[in-house]
Structure formats: structure tokens, C-alpha cells
Design a protein around this motif. Structure first.
Motif, mmCIF file in Angstrom:
data_model
loop_
_atom_site.group_PDB
_atom_site.id
_atom_site.type_symbol
_atom_site.label_atom_id
_atom_site.label_comp_id
_atom_site.label_asym_id
_atom_site.label_seq_id
_atom_site.Cartn_x
_atom_site.Cartn_y
_atom_site.Cartn_z
ATOM 1 N N VAL A 93 0.070 -6.781 -8.295
ATOM 2 C CA VAL A 93 -1.000 -5.816 -8.494
ATOM 3 C C VAL A 93 -2.263 -6.412 -7.898
ATOM 4 O O VAL A 93 -2.824 -7.374 -8.438
ATOM 5 C CB VAL A 93 -1.206 -5.487 -9.986
ATOM 6 C CG1 VAL A 93 -2.355 -4.496 -10.154
ATOM 7 C CG2 VAL A 93 0.075 -4.928 -10.588
ATOM 8 N N GLY A 94 -2.680 -5.881 -6.776
ATOM 9 C CA GLY A 94 -3.841 -6.436 -6.093
ATOM 10 C C GLY A 94 -4.127 -5.688 -4.812
ATOM 11 O O GLY A 94 -3.314 -4.865 -4.351
ATOM 12 N N ASN A 125 0.425 -3.441 -4.478
ATOM 13 C CA ASN A 125 -0.365 -2.228 -4.665
ATOM 14 C C ASN A 125 -1.436 -2.490 -5.714
ATOM 15 O O ASN A 125 -1.166 -3.149 -6.720
ATOM 16 C CB ASN A 125 0.531 -1.071 -5.101
ATOM 17 C CG ASN A 125 -0.088 0.289 -4.828
ATOM 18 O OD1 ASN A 125 -1.148 0.609 -5.345
ATOM 19 N ND2 ASN A 125 0.586 1.081 -3.995
ATOM 20 N N LYS A 126 -2.636 -1.975 -5.490
ATOM 21 C CA LYS A 126 -3.716 -2.222 -6.454
ATOM 22 C C LYS A 126 -3.633 -1.300 -7.665
ATOM 23 O O LYS A 126 -4.324 -1.528 -8.664
ATOM 24 C CB LYS A 126 -5.079 -2.076 -5.777
ATOM 25 C CG LYS A 126 -5.398 -0.707 -5.226
ATOM 26 C CD LYS A 126 -6.751 -0.722 -4.526
ATOM 27 C CE LYS A 126 -7.101 0.638 -3.938
ATOM 28 N NZ LYS A 126 -8.412 0.596 -3.231
ATOM 29 N N ASP A 127 -2.766 -0.268 -7.586
ATOM 30 C CA ASP A 127 -2.561 0.641 -8.716
ATOM 31 C C ASP A 127 -1.368 0.160 -9.528
ATOM 32 O O ASP A 127 -0.225 0.262 -9.106
ATOM 33 C CB ASP A 127 -2.317 2.062 -8.202
ATOM 34 C CG ASP A 127 -2.064 3.061 -9.331
ATOM 35 O OD1 ASP A 127 -2.199 2.673 -10.510
ATOM 36 O OD2 ASP A 127 -1.726 4.223 -9.023
ATOM 37 N N ALA A 128 -1.643 -0.372 -10.725
ATOM 38 C CA ALA A 128 -0.575 -0.921 -11.559
ATOM 39 C C ALA A 128 0.416 0.152 -12.010
ATOM 40 O O ALA A 128 1.533 -0.180 -12.441
ATOM 41 C CB ALA A 128 -1.179 -1.611 -12.777
ATOM 42 N N GLU A 129 0.028 1.429 -11.925
ATOM 43 C CA GLU A 129 0.903 2.524 -12.349
ATOM 44 C C GLU A 129 1.672 3.145 -11.181
ATOM 45 O O GLU A 129 2.350 4.153 -11.362
ATOM 46 C CB GLU A 129 0.063 3.613 -13.038
ATOM 47 C CG GLU A 129 -0.730 3.131 -14.236
ATOM 48 C CD GLU A 129 0.163 2.554 -15.327
ATOM 49 O OE1 GLU A 129 1.246 3.129 -15.563
ATOM 50 O OE2 GLU A 129 -0.217 1.528 -15.914
ATOM 51 N N ALA A 130 1.580 2.564 -9.998
ATOM 52 C CA ALA A 130 2.267 3.120 -8.833
ATOM 53 C C ALA A 130 3.779 3.147 -9.067
ATOM 54 O O ALA A 130 4.353 2.165 -9.553
ATOM 55 C CB ALA A 130 1.949 2.307 -7.584
ATOM 56 N N PRO A 131 4.456 4.262 -8.741
ATOM 57 C CA PRO A 131 5.904 4.378 -8.971
ATOM 58 C C PRO A 131 6.729 3.300 -8.280
ATOM 59 O O PRO A 131 7.836 2.989 -8.729
ATOM 60 C CB PRO A 131 6.240 5.764 -8.394
ATOM 61 C CG PRO A 131 4.960 6.519 -8.442
ATOM 62 C CD PRO A 131 3.877 5.515 -8.210
ATOM 63 N N ILE A 132 6.209 2.703 -7.208
ATOM 64 C CA ILE A 132 6.973 1.678 -6.486
ATOM 65 C C ILE A 132 7.317 0.496 -7.372
ATOM 66 O O ILE A 132 8.345 -0.161 -7.194
ATOM 67 C CB ILE A 132 6.185 1.203 -5.229
ATOM 68 C CG1 ILE A 132 7.088 0.374 -4.308
ATOM 69 C CG2 ILE A 132 4.930 0.432 -5.622
ATOM 70 C CD1 ILE A 132 8.143 1.157 -3.591
ATOM 71 N N GLY A 142 0.794 -1.221 0.000
ATOM 72 C CA GLY A 142 0.000 0.000 0.000
ATOM 73 C C GLY A 142 0.821 1.262 0.000
ATOM 74 O O GLY A 142 0.372 2.297 0.477
ATOM 75 N N ILE A 143 2.039 1.189 -0.539
ATOM 76 C CA ILE A 143 2.939 2.341 -0.614
ATOM 77 C C ILE A 143 3.117 2.705 -2.079
ATOM 78 O O ILE A 143 3.526 1.863 -2.892
ATOM 79 C CB ILE A 143 4.297 2.028 0.026
ATOM 80 C CG1 ILE A 143 4.127 1.776 1.533
ATOM 81 C CG2 ILE A 143 5.295 3.149 -0.213
ATOM 82 C CD1 ILE A 143 5.397 1.346 2.232
#
Length: 320
Positions: A301-302, A285-292, A264-265
């Protein structure tokens, strides 16, 4: 071979892992001479000898516990004058960096902070640093005086090797400034039986995606299944979900574990600055575009509320 002073970080004679790492690095550039101060200093000798200390200089006095920093600087200065070392190595804790800076000023030497590696050079030790949020690596050496170098925890694998570990008393005369700042009270932190964050081999961190203080229990349960430390992003700390002492990032602590799990980061540059040198990074992270995910070795991704409990359960099953 030239001697290298290693400042011993210990608690009542129990030596911290970061000091054992320093002894390993010190052997690359000379013969380690450990400096152990305060209550239990003499009790550190056996462990230090088992990790390569040819000599252990000890001194105990109430000033080390009753006053901040300066008595330790006085002692290290006395050790430098007694040994004439090729370098002085100090752990890169908040206190360690203050001690190192004051010592370098006292003895008129250059200072390198937050080194992640050391090697011998023709003109003195060469330190490697990760800079600009670990986007670059630099190599530096001190050009004046005895190099004073602080080293980040987890920068080297601990390598045991037996040395003499001869214990010698270090004569120390405290300066007038040694009693300038008195400790008026101490409040012990609540023990969680988890490893120290900056020394842990595995760190599990939660961020804004965790959603609440209560839901940080998911992060803690996963960490406990792995024997890991718990970290938090600034967003989670600012929201009051987790203590600032566990914050990782540019305005928090820097960690470099073998395994770093970020749940969640999003991966803002400020957070990356505190964990980018981790050996293996896993992002959830559920956002596939997250910079992490740009930084992660493995990405999931989930929804962390589905992924983290399932991961925890699988770890428990595989551990039997």
C-alpha cells in the motif's frame, strides 16, 4: 502408445516456448509428433527432438506466408489423416485458436480452447480449463472425433527429453479456399528486446495510477531490471498511454507468468480475467481497498512513484 500431433509455432526455424510446453504436455497422453510448416520448418527438428518429438512432419510452401490460416489448416488436416492421432495440440494464440477451430470443423471433432493442463483419461485426454475469470476450474474431454485442444502459454514447465525426432516430409494438397485471403503487407513491430508478453516468466503491468504515457517509463525500467515483459490495463490503453498489443484482460491478452507485478491497477474483473492464473501476484496501489489486493499474494500500500523506483533500485543492487 498413441501419437499426439503438436502444431509447431516457430519463426524461420526458431521454436517458440509455447510449443516446447505443448511437447511436455503431449508426452502425458502419448508420443508427440510435431508438425512444422513454412520457412525454416526443417530447422526446428533438433530442438523438437530434444524436447520429446518422436517424429517431425515438415512442409514448406509459399502459401504459408502469402495467405492467412487456411493453408495451415489444410496441412494439419493432412497430418491428422496420415497419423490418426489421439489428439491435436495447438498453442492458444489468436491464430492458433482459429486454426484449431477450423480443423475441428473440418474433421468433425470436438474442440477445447484455453486449456491449462492435460492428463490421460480412460476415454481420451482430459483438459483442465480456468473459467469465469479463473474463479472456477473445469475438467473436460472431447466426446466425438479426434480431440483438438488449444493450450495457454505458461501452463506447463518445459521438460527436455531426447527422442528420435525423425524428419518426414508431409504431403499437403491445398484446398481451393487456401488462397482466399492474401497477405498484402507486413509491418514489423519495433523490437524492445523484452520477452513476448504471453510467454514471459515475469510481467510488470501499469494501470490508471501510472498517470501518463511518459510515466510508463517507470514500469519499463522495473521490467527491464527483472528481464520482464510490460503489460497494461485497459484504462491505460484506452487513455493512449500504452499500445493495445500490451493490454492484459478480458479484451486483451491472457498471461500466466511465474511473477506478475501490478502497479497502479485497481483490479477490475476484466483485468483479473487476463492474469488471475499467475503463480505469484504482487500489487502496488495507494488505495488499501483496491480489489487487486484480494487477489494478490503480496501487497504494497503506497504511491507507485515512490515504491517502483525503490524496488527497481533494490533489484539492481541485489543483482550486483
Amino acid at each position: 502408445m498413441a501419437e499426439v500431433l503438436v502444431y509447431v509455432d516457430h519463426v524461420d526455424g526458431t521454436v517458440r516456448k509455447s510449443t516446447l510446453e505443448l511437447l511436455t504436455l503431449a508426452r502425458r497422453i502419448g508420443e508427440p509428433v510435431a508438425v512444422a510448416l513454412g520457412n525454416g520448418a526443417a530447422d526446428t527438428a533438433t530442438v523438437l527432438a530434444e524436447h520429446g518429438a518422436v517424429k517431425v512432419l515438415t512442409h514448406d510452401a509459399p502459401e504459408y506466408a502469402e495467405y492467412l490460416v487456411v493453408p495451415k489448416v489444410d496441412a494439419l488436416q493432412a497430418a491428422v489423416e496420415a497419423v490418426s492421432p489421439a489428439a491435436v495440440l495447438v498453442p492458444s494464440s489468436d491464430e492458433g485458436k482459429e486454426i484449431a477451430a477450423r480443423l475441428a470443423l473440418r474433421i468433425g471433432s470436438g474442440l477445447i480452447t484455453d486449456a491449462v493442463d492435460l492428463e490421460a483419461g480412460d476415454e481420451g485426454p482430459v483438459a483442465t480449463q480456468s473459467v469465469f475469470a479463473a474463479a472456477y476450474s473445469t475438467k473436460s474431454r472431447v466426446c466425438k472425433g479426434v480431440p483438438v485442444i488449444t493450450v495457454k502459454p505458461n501452463s506447463a514447465a518445459v521438460e527436455a527429453t531426447t527422442a528420435a525426432g525423425t524428419v518426414e516430409a508431409l504431403p499437403v494438397a491445398f484446398s481451393e479456399k487456401a488462397t482466399g485471403t492474401k497477405v498484402t503487407g507486413r509491418t514489423p513491430r519495433e523490437s524492445t528486446e523484452r520477452p513476448e508478453l504471453t510467454e514471459a516468466a515475469i510481467v510488470v503491468s501499469g494501470g490508471r495510477g501510472v498517470g501518463s504515457a511518459d510515466d510508463f517509463a517507470l514500469i519499463e525500467t522495473l521490467a527491464d531490471s527483472l528481464g520482464a515483459a510490460v503489460g497494461a490495463s485497459r484504462a491505460a490503453v484506452d487513455a493512449g498511454w500504452y499500445p493495445h498489443t500490451n493490454q492484459i484482460g478480458q479484451t486483451g491478452k491472457t498471461v500466466s507468468p511465474q511473477l506478475y507485478i501490478a502497479a497502479g491497477i485497481s483490479g477490475a474483473i476484466q483485468h483479473r480475467a487476463g492474469m488471475q492464473t499467475s503463480r505469484t501476484i504482487v500489487a502496488i496501489n495507494k488505495d488499501a481497498e483496491a480489489p487487486i489486493f484480494e487477489l494478490a499474494d503480496y501487497g504494497v500500500v503506497g504511491d507507485l512513484f515512490d515504491v517502483v523506483p525503490a524496488l527497481t533500485e533494490q533489484i539492481k543492487v541485489r543483482k550486483g
